[in-house]
Design an enzyme around this catalytic site. Sequence first.
Site, PDB file in Angstrom:
ATOM      1  N   LYS A 157      13.377   1.113   1.438  1.00  0.00           N
ATOM      2  CA  LYS A 157      14.029   2.409   1.653  1.00  0.00           C
ATOM      3  C   LYS A 157      12.921   3.464   1.577  1.00  0.00           C
ATOM      4  CE  LYS A 157      15.134   5.783  -0.531  1.00  0.00           C
ATOM      5  NZ  LYS A 157      14.872   7.010   0.188  1.00  0.00           N
ATOM      6  N   GLU A 232       5.006   2.175  -9.841  1.00  0.00           N
ATOM      7  CA  GLU A 232       3.769   2.964  -9.686  1.00  0.00           C
ATOM      8  C   GLU A 232       4.218   4.410  -9.777  1.00  0.00           C
ATOM      9  OE1 GLU A 232       1.286   5.194  -8.680  1.00  0.00           O
ATOM     10  OE2 GLU A 232       1.208   4.463  -6.610  1.00  0.00           O
ATOM     11  N   CYS A 266      -0.831  10.609  -6.272  1.00  0.00           N
ATOM     12  CA  CYS A 266      -0.617  10.323  -7.704  1.00  0.00           C
ATOM     13  C   CYS A 266      -1.944  10.235  -8.438  1.00  0.00           C
ATOM     14  CB  CYS A 266       0.077   8.979  -7.898  1.00  0.00           C
ATOM     15  SG  CYS A 266       1.530   8.789  -6.925  1.00  0.00           S
TER      16      CYS A 266
HETATM   17  C1  SIN Z   1      -0.852   7.414  -4.410  1.00  0.00           C
HETATM   18  O1  SIN Z   1      -1.305   8.481  -4.728  1.00  0.00           O
HETATM   19  O2  SIN Z   1       0.317   7.144  -4.667  1.00  0.00           O
HETATM   20  C2  SIN Z   1      -1.661   6.366  -3.727  1.00  0.00           C
HETATM   21  C3  SIN Z   1      -3.058   6.733  -3.496  1.00  0.00           C
HETATM   22  C4  SIN Z   1      -3.958   5.577  -3.136  1.00  0.00           C
HETATM   23  O3  SIN Z   1      -3.512   4.476  -2.810  1.00  0.00           O
HETATM   24  O4  SIN Z   1      -5.164   5.790  -3.180  1.00  0.00           O
END
Ligand code: SIN
Length: 464
Positions: A157, A232, A266
């Site tokens: 999704k 994550e 992230c």
């Molecule tokens: C993310 O920020 O969620 C992923 C970044 C990455 O894979 O380098």
Amino acid sequence: MTNELKVYNPATGEEIASVAQHTKEQIEDAISRSHQAFKAWAKTSAHERANIIRKWFDLMIEHKERLAKIITKENGKPYQEALGEIVYAAGYIEWYAEEAKRIYGRTIPSHTTNKRLFVTKQPVGPVAAITPWNFPAAMITRKAAPALAAGCTFIVKPAEDTPLTAIELVKLGHEAGIPEDALQWVIGDGKEVGEIFTDSPLIRKITFTGSTPVGKHLIKNSASTVKHVSMELGGHAPLIVDKDANLELAVKQAMASKFRNAGQTCVCANRLIVHEDIHEAFAQVFSKEVEKLKVGNGFEEGTSIGPIINKRGFDKIVSQIQDAVDKGAKILVGGDTHFDDDKSYYFVQPTVLTHVDPSMNIMHEETFGPVAPITTFKTLDEAIELANDTPFGLAAYFFTENYRNGLYISENLDYGIIGWNDGGPSAVQAPFGGMKESGIGREGGIEGIEPYLETKYVSIGLDE
Ligand code: SIN
């Protein structure tokens, strides 16, 4: 659920597509088909799965320009960056096509002569994934490729802001030979689809990339059917620059870490923690580089910073800047915004803040925007304490040319990913994931296939 999901270009606010949303019954049907398809897919040979998944990689590379355009249209990131994401995303598919052939068990010496002990691995079952808008391709392939390589079936999704890339990826997967029911997408409201996934006993694993509060909710809801979970979640990355750092390298890498995808990652540096002896020099050189960044539509030549994905994200960034300024922070560069509420587009000029302190929200909350607050430290222990003073533990960066200090910092940072003189440690062959409230499990590398596998222990008794 309403029937149509409208997709907008965040750089212009124009509607670019309308996608039919799935009803609860349709999603339950998709889950049931995934469950049926699992029986056959799990039984294919590892080599057959590897070949099909490898073909998916080839098709992605063949279509990379087209896919990158879709990303820039629905996510806003600059076209060259989108192209980079497609290659990065395809890399996970290539890696796990190869890894499918290396799912090993083991034999264990028995404690008696009349037994033989074996450990084998088998796929966990149908997997459901909920993926974010900031990497509309890579966050899908990083989950789908190991799941399929392990022999699991997979339903994704995608984020409501960016469903188009997901749909194209799934179509290419089918073209490569992955059975339609073994790889599916569903479109709907995140909360509602999440509940359908977590409530279903047929889904054996939930994998999610997104915010920590949503992750906690999914973990809680997965308890009733005791599902495997991979999470994550959010981050608040510190970036430490010690006094013996190579300043030029530190600035270059800090730029790469902070401003990738307009700071909407992230793992991007959320707090710059710089030794007081070099703070002024660092802030000056860094600000000069920040001033060079061109904000605009990702299709325009030279754009390095695209739009903020939506009003909610924009409001959060603006309120963090305002809160910091109200509490005494100084804007060294940036601070401007360009937006239109009626047309729904939102841009933030890359911003550097100094005179920041721990009372400010930006020093605790994930920003997800192009804002770099710089604070100072006197001793390494102080820097490490500041860096670890957060419930998050995803990525951390530090810059030093002194190997003793470097080892000391890396051993004492409570983070799952560390970049030492490196602002971009992500790599398909390396584990990606966080400690503390940044998540559970790892994606990428040899670690990334394990969460899709069950361990089965077989003890065989023999006649004496
Ligand atoms: C993310 O920020 O969620 C992923 C970044 C990455 O894979 O380098």
